[in-house]
Every structure is written in structure tokens, then in C-alpha cells.
Design a protein around this motif. Structure first.
Motif, short mmCIF file in Angstrom:
data_model
loop_
_atom_site.label_atom_id
_atom_site.label_comp_id
_atom_site.label_asym_id
_atom_site.label_seq_id
_atom_site.Cartn_x
_atom_site.Cartn_y
_atom_site.Cartn_z
N PHE A 134 0.84 -1.30 -0.01
CA PHE A 134 -0.14 -0.01 -0.20
C PHE A 134 0.90 1.27 0.12
O PHE A 134 0.56 2.18 -0.71
CB PHE A 134 -0.84 0.07 1.14
N ARG A 171 -6.78 -5.89 5.84
CA ARG A 171 -6.05 -4.90 4.59
C ARG A 171 -6.86 -3.62 4.66
O ARG A 171 -5.91 -2.60 4.53
CB ARG A 171 -6.72 -5.65 3.33
N GLU A 190 -4.76 -0.14 5.01
CA GLU A 190 -4.87 1.03 4.01
C GLU A 190 -5.12 2.29 4.72
O GLU A 190 -4.47 3.41 4.33
CB GLU A 190 -5.98 0.94 3.01
#
Length: 138
Positions: A26, A119, A123
């Protein structure tokens, strides 16, 4: 004139097969060439977690070619910010570095449904980190 060196961030987790791989991907994806990114593990796995590869693929980031890497003293020394994710005790401490510990669920052994919220949280944290890393404009 001051050196406009780009900041360097190292993400560390035990196996370097899930959280640290997602965070590095990311930051690379969102930060572009504005930041130097590394990831490593204190006891790296053989491969990146397949559920992590699948979850990242869903947001357009391909981790299929990534491999877990061993944490080295040199990687820590070369980084401005060291972010640990569940293995803070294994990471060497050096003066002048910024250390953060992100408490995140471990995706090891989890399916893609369990990986997605991890996830998404990573982020969110990467977006905040990018704001902190940007040099102050005068």
C-alpha cells in the motif's frame, strides 16, 4: 540547500507473509517514489499468504511475485520509520529512528474474508502515515 531525501519506512512482522507485505504494498502504491519502502520478518515464511495475495488483488495490487524477507540490522539502520506488527521484541532499536507498533490481527491461517478487514485497516493507516511523512511546506 537542505537534502530533500525521501523518507524510508520498514514494516516488520513475524513471517513477512501478511501484514507487513500488505503495508509495504500500500505504501509503495500510494506513496509512489516519494518514499522508500521495505518489509521484513523476524522468522520469514516460505511464501506470502495466499489469502493476502487474493485480498490485495481485489484492490488492484499484485503481491504474487513477492517473497518474505529476513529482518536485518542493516534494514533497520537504513530506515527512518520502523513499524512493527506483532513482533516488536525481535526488532533491534537504534537511536534516531521512529518506532510505531501497529496492533493488527494476524492473517496467518485465515481465509480471504478475514483478511479483507485487516487489509482495509492497513490501508487507512498508510493514508495517515503518508500525511505524517510529507515534509512541511513553508
Amino acid at each position: 540547500m537542505a537534502d530533500a531525501r525521501k523518507p524510508s519506512v520498514l514494516f516488520v512482522c513475524v513471517h513477512n507473509a501478511g501484514r507487513s507485505q500488505m503495508a509495504a504494498a500500500f505504501l509503495t502504491h500510494l506513496g509512489g517514489d516519494q518514499v522508500e519502502v521495505r518489509s521484513a520478518g523476524s522468522a520469514p515464511a516460505d511464501t506470502v499468504n495466499p489469502a493476502v495475495v487474493e485480498a490485495m488483488g481485489e484492490v488492484g495490487i499484485d503481491l504474487s511475485a513477492q517473497t518474505p524477507k529476513i529482518l536485518t540490522t542493516e534494514a533497520v539502520q537504513a530506515s527512518d520509520v520502523v513499524i512493527t506488527m506483532g513482533c516488536g521484541d525481535a526488532c533491534p532499536i537504534f537511536p534516531g529512528k521512529q518506532y510505531l507498533d501497529w496492533k493488527l490481527d494476524d492473517p496467518a491461517g485465515q481465509g480471504v474474508d478475514a483478511v479483507r478487514p485487516i487489509r482495509d485497516e492497513i490501508e487507512r493507516r498508510i493514508h495517515s502515515l503518508l500525511v505524517e511523512l510529507r515534509p512541511a511546506r513553508t
